[in-house]
Design a protein around this motif. Structure first.
Motif, PDB file in Angstrom:
ATOM      1  N   GLU A  37       4.565   1.622  -2.586  1.00  0.00           N
ATOM      2  CA  GLU A  37       4.116   0.228  -2.614  1.00  0.00           C
ATOM      3  C   GLU A  37       2.594   0.127  -2.529  1.00  0.00           C
ATOM      4  OE1 GLU A  37       6.183  -1.999   0.359  1.00  0.00           O
ATOM      5  OE2 GLU A  37       8.164  -1.530  -0.463  1.00  0.00           O
ATOM      6  N   VAL A  40       1.119   1.380  -5.958  1.00  0.00           N
ATOM      7  CA  VAL A  40       1.346   0.372  -6.995  1.00  0.00           C
ATOM      8  C   VAL A  40       0.395  -0.807  -6.799  1.00  0.00           C
ATOM      9  CG1 VAL A  40       2.980  -1.352  -7.824  1.00  0.00           C
ATOM     10  CG2 VAL A  40       3.738   0.995  -7.465  1.00  0.00           C
ATOM     11  N   LYS A  41       0.200  -1.214  -5.578  1.00  0.00           N
ATOM     12  CA  LYS A  41      -0.702  -2.328  -5.283  1.00  0.00           C
ATOM     13  C   LYS A  41      -2.133  -2.012  -5.738  1.00  0.00           C
ATOM     14  CE  LYS A  41      -2.372  -5.138  -1.402  1.00  0.00           C
ATOM     15  NZ  LYS A  41      -2.324  -5.338   0.075  1.00  0.00           N
ATOM     16  N   ARG A  99      12.639   0.639  -7.019  1.00  0.00           N
ATOM     17  CA  ARG A  99      11.451   1.497  -7.229  1.00  0.00           C
ATOM     18  C   ARG A  99      11.089   1.595  -8.708  1.00  0.00           C
ATOM     19  NH1 ARG A  99      14.251   5.229  -4.175  1.00  0.00           N
ATOM     20  NH2 ARG A  99      13.908   4.930  -1.939  1.00  0.00           N
ATOM     21  N   LEU A 102       9.528  -1.465  -9.947  1.00  0.00           N
ATOM     22  CA  LEU A 102       8.171  -1.616  -9.408  1.00  0.00           C
ATOM     23  C   LEU A 102       7.160  -0.839 -10.239  1.00  0.00           C
ATOM     24  CD1 LEU A 102       7.057  -3.117  -6.879  1.00  0.00           C
ATOM     25  CD2 LEU A 102       7.128  -0.930  -5.679  1.00  0.00           C
TER      26      LEU A 102
END
Length: 394
Positions: A37, A40-41, A99, A102
């Motif tokens: 996370e 990805v951010k 996932r 994402l």
């Protein structure tokens, strides 16, 4: 200006380095989803930054390890063949799907360090996910049935929440809608509310009706229903009894008192005279005026009307099956009727401002005994509401 730009770039570089270190720590600790996370951010924000390559490498590593952990866990749970594991299996497949969803919008991700695009093995889990969901729903349905079979209020409520979860996963599944209503019905405390007037006084029918109308108390309890009339086919396990033990009405009283008001007030003016009786003038030749004062007096006759009622009793929570009291709370209220008015004789200029408030009042007929009890009932309702809100029925 150059110094400011350099400081900003340095701050961004340090922040980026810190995020990479934090992500490395997540991976090292096995917190793969947190690492995914965060990476990805950062890549969504700026995939062309100096540190994006490090995040791509960490994203690939964390993804591979997270997928490996979940697939091994699923394989173990399937071999164990425990229906209770259906929930975990279903959520593991959801994690695998989440996932991928994402990461998918970011692909492809090229890494200079790796010299290639990062590798993410994307799998179609739809068949497994649907099967896991159905297995989980079937398990929940069986579990809810087991709670219903116990035929206890707490178990009916648990079954209701399970049926709600099934309804969220798959609306209109089998007969869940009917079973949910059934679980709510059997999980509800039906409370019979009654009033006993042991005061020896007649209470207004309107007051009795309002005290027993629990819909006006704003209790809003999903699992409790209050009835003041018994209904067929309902077993009342619990009861609330409002006992009125004493209604004491004080007689009408009139108290009169007389107050004398005296003032020294300005009452016109007159010319200033010298010893010879001639008018004194100022330096401009104008006559000098001086205020005249006089003493005034008035008699104020104040009348006070009063009448009071005291209503006392208690609220009893009762187990109707075992025929025993569970809790007992005192309940009392006093209502006082009061009216004050006045008349006067004499010079009104002697009166105070507050005296006029009384003079403008008038005599009011005393309320009847039943009206007094009804007025006290408004406060009784407020106090009863507080007792009900602060004390659970069970």
């Amino acid at each position: 200006m150059r110094s400011t730009i350099t400081l900003c770039c340095l701050a961004l570089l340090l922040a980026s380095c810190n995020s990479v270190k934090r992500n490395q720590k997540f991976v090292a600790q096995g917190n793969y989803d947190q690492a995914i996370e965060l990476a990805v951010k950062k890549l969504q924000k700026n995939r062309d930054s100096d540190k994006s390559d490090a995040h791509i490498v960490l994203l690939e590593e964390a993804f591979v390890k997270a997928v490996d952990d979940d697939t091994r866990r699923i394989a173990f749970l399937k071999k164990e063949n425990n229906p209770a594991a259906s929930r975990e299996i279903y959520h593991l497949y959801r994690d695998l799907e989440f996932r991928q969803n994402l990461i998918r919008p970011l692909l492809p991700l090229y890494s200079d360090v790796l010299g290639r695009n990062a590798k993410f093995k994307l799998v179609d889990y739809s068949v497994e996910l649907i099967a896991a969901k159905q297995a989980y729903i079937a398990y929940l349905y069986t579990e809810a049935d087991a709670y219903m079979d116990r035929q206890q209020i707490a178990d009916y409520r648990t079954a209701y929440h399970i049926y709600c979860e099934i309804d969220e996963l798959q609306p209109n599944y089998k007969d869940v809608k009917r079973l949910k209503e059934e679980a709510h019905y059997y999980g509800t405390d039906f409370v019979f509310v009654s009033l006993n007037n042991r005061s020896g006084q007649i209470i207004p029918h309107q007051l009795e009706r309002e005290l027993l109308d629990f819909n006006t108390y704003g209790l809003d309890d999903f699992w409790t229903e209050y009835h003041n009339e018994r209904q067929q086919n309902i077993q009342y396990n619990l009861g609330i009894v409002l006992n009125l033990r004493d209604i004491a009405i004080a007689p009408e009283r009139i108290f009169e008192k007389e107050v004398i008001r005296k003032k020294r007030i300005q009452d016109g003016w007159e010319y200033r005279l010298d010893r010879n009786g001639a008018i004194v003038k100022d330096s401009l030749g104008n006559p000098i005026k001086i205020d005249k004062f006089t003493n005034v007096e008035a008699r104020l006759f104040i009348t006070e009307q009063s009448k009071s009622v005291l209503v006392a009793g208690n609220v009893v929570y009762r187990d109707l099956i075992a025929r025993r009291d569970l809790n007992d709370f005192p309940l009392s209220s006093e209502f006082i009727f009061e009216n004050i008015f006045a008349t006067y004789q004499g010079d009104k200029r002697a009166l105070e401002d507050e005296d006029w408030n009384l003079i403008n009042n008038r005599y009011v007929p005393f309320p009847s005994n039943s009206q007094m009890v009804l007025d006290a009932g408004e406060d009784i309702k407020l106090r009863l509401r507080e007792i009900l809100k602060n004390n659970s029925i069970r």
